[in-house]
Design a protein around this motif. Structure first.
Motif, mmCIF file in Angstrom:
data_model
loop_
_atom_site.group_PDB
_atom_site.id
_atom_site.type_symbol
_atom_site.label_atom_id
_atom_site.label_comp_id
_atom_site.label_asym_id
_atom_site.label_seq_id
_atom_site.Cartn_x
_atom_site.Cartn_y
_atom_site.Cartn_z
ATOM 1 N N VAL A 154 5.294 12.069 -25.770
ATOM 2 C CA VAL A 154 6.657 12.009 -25.224
ATOM 3 C C VAL A 154 7.632 12.488 -26.296
ATOM 4 O O VAL A 154 7.878 11.805 -27.285
ATOM 5 C CB VAL A 154 7.007 10.581 -24.770
ATOM 6 C CG1 VAL A 154 8.401 10.557 -24.149
ATOM 7 C CG2 VAL A 154 5.971 10.065 -23.778
ATOM 8 N N ASN A 155 8.218 13.663 -26.064
ATOM 9 C CA ASN A 155 9.063 14.295 -27.079
ATOM 10 C C ASN A 155 10.546 13.981 -26.926
ATOM 11 O O ASN A 155 11.307 14.103 -27.894
ATOM 12 C CB ASN A 155 8.872 15.817 -27.017
ATOM 13 C CG ASN A 155 7.460 16.229 -27.345
ATOM 14 O OD1 ASN A 155 6.885 15.780 -28.335
ATOM 15 N ND2 ASN A 155 6.877 17.077 -26.503
ATOM 16 N N SER A 156 10.978 13.598 -25.737
ATOM 17 C CA SER A 156 12.403 13.402 -25.492
ATOM 18 C C SER A 156 12.577 12.476 -24.297
ATOM 19 O O SER A 156 11.808 12.546 -23.333
ATOM 20 C CB SER A 156 13.068 14.756 -25.219
ATOM 21 O OG SER A 156 14.456 14.622 -25.007
ATOM 22 N N ILE A 157 13.595 11.590 -24.363
ATOM 23 C CA ILE A 157 13.894 10.655 -23.276
ATOM 24 C C ILE A 157 15.386 10.743 -22.969
ATOM 25 O O ILE A 157 16.215 10.768 -23.878
ATOM 26 C CB ILE A 157 13.526 9.211 -23.656
ATOM 27 C CG1 ILE A 157 12.106 9.131 -24.232
ATOM 28 C CG2 ILE A 157 13.637 8.291 -22.435
ATOM 29 C CD1 ILE A 157 11.768 7.774 -24.833
ATOM 30 N N TYR A 158 15.726 10.760 -21.695
ATOM 31 C CA TYR A 158 17.119 10.922 -21.265
ATOM 32 C C TYR A 158 17.397 9.976 -20.097
ATOM 33 O O TYR A 158 16.569 9.815 -19.200
ATOM 34 C CB TYR A 158 17.364 12.376 -20.839
ATOM 35 C CG TYR A 158 18.651 12.611 -20.084
ATOM 36 C CD1 TYR A 158 19.884 12.600 -20.733
ATOM 37 C CD2 TYR A 158 18.634 12.842 -18.709
ATOM 38 C CE1 TYR A 158 21.065 12.817 -20.039
ATOM 39 C CE2 TYR A 158 19.815 13.062 -18.009
ATOM 40 C CZ TYR A 158 21.020 13.042 -18.680
ATOM 41 O OH TYR A 158 22.200 13.250 -17.986
#
Length: 327
Positions: free
Chosen positions: A147-151
């Protein structure tokens, strides 16, 4: 709290008052201007060099591994993800977080974090996504991959970008139920970052392109300079501006690369007397409440752009590392 991190050698967390700014990598650095009263965002008229600087380093024994992610939850705690696990910082001390007995994260290495509006902490690992809320840990096995990015969007839906899988780059979580989207749904097979805009679209950064997507609609904007870059760094950071444009940070420098702005269907390079943004290797972007754009680079420190004025801050000015990964 504003966050900027550095990695790949030296890492820093920097805190600036008012409000604090953290810089993260193998060093945690802290910047503060004691005389400045607390405010909602950093004053764009203050030079970055006016802030004092303190650093915590891996070699000092603070971290079990290189810091890779940082966020703040609504209770005020700062959370730092490392390749060796998760830590919590209360402004004075770092405490290693451990899950409840019998529970565990999808993987030890943490690569992304998000403090959500409901007070929960979202944890992106090398093996999938987890949520820590009210003393409960919830894993989402459907999100397997790095998981590289969470928004978080305006409706409170959590979106994530992932790699190390070809099952689809994008997953969402609504009411504790995860759903992932496959390439047949218009998403790329893997992605390094994502963000949302005011129109309800997600912008997804891949190794070769920028993708504008929502269920039922997908448009890919290729970057010619990344044509042979498949499976490499590519688009590393995104910042959606209120005017509808999207700032795109690219790990590669060169014509049409570095920092580019997608405006009304065209790519633009930020060019001033102080900066040609195509010469940068960009790792992190953040647009603050004053609409100032912060740019984290590899080897060139950080830049802040506001109302056409460009300011640079690097190790020669007191920054702990010239590589800044994100804010």
């Amino acid at each position: 709290m504003t966050v900027l991190r550095t990695m790949w050698g030296k890492a820093v967390v920097v805190r600036i008052r008012a409000r604090p700014v953290f810089v993260l990598g193998t060093v945690l650095a802290y910047l503060s201007l004691v005389a400045l009263p607390r405010a909602l965002a950093l004053d764009p008229d203050r030079r970055i060099s006016q802030y004092a600087h303190t650093a915590w380093r891996v070699r000092d024994g603070v971290f079990a591994g290189a810091p890779t992610a940082i966020t703040q939850t609504t209770d005020g705690y700062v959370w730092i993800g490392t390749v060796g696990g998760l830590l919590r910082f209360d402004g004075v001390r770092f405490v290693r977080w451990t899950p409840p007995t019998g529970e565990h994260l999808p993987a030890t290495a943490v690569f992304s974090l998000l403090g959500a509006a409901d007070g929960s902490l979202w944890i992106g690992t090398s093996g999938g996504l987890a949520q820590w809320k009210n003393g409960n840990l919830l894993n989402f096995p459907e999100t397997a991959g790095r998981v590289n990015s969470i928004y978080e969007d305006r409706e409170g839906t959590i979106w994530m970008a992932r790699s190390r899988t070809r099952a689809g780059a994008v997953c969402k979580v609504t009411a504790s139920v995860a759903k992932c989207y496959a390439p047949k749904d218009g998403v790329p097979p893997y992605a390094g970052t994502l963000t949302g805009d005011n129109s309800g679209y997600l912008w997804i950064g891949t190794s070769t392109a920028l993708v504008r997507w929502k269920p039922g609609s997908s448009t890919s904007y290729e970057l010619p300079g990344l044509k042979s870059n498949a499976a490499l760094g590519g688009v590393m950071a995104l910042a959606a501006a209120p005017d509808g444009s999207v700032w795109t940070g690219i790990a590669n420098s060169g014509r049409g690369l570095g920092l580019q702005q997608r405006v009304n269907g065209t790519w633009r390079t930020l060019t001033t007397t102080a900066l040609d943004s195509s010469t940068l290797n960009v790792y992190g972007l953040w647009l603050d409440r004053h609409n100032a754009l912060w740019i984290g680079t590899q080897g060139n420190g950080i830049y802040r752009v506001h109302d056409g004025k460009v300011e640079r801050f690097r190790s020669a000015d007191g920054l702990s590392s010239d590589t800044a990964e994100s804010f």
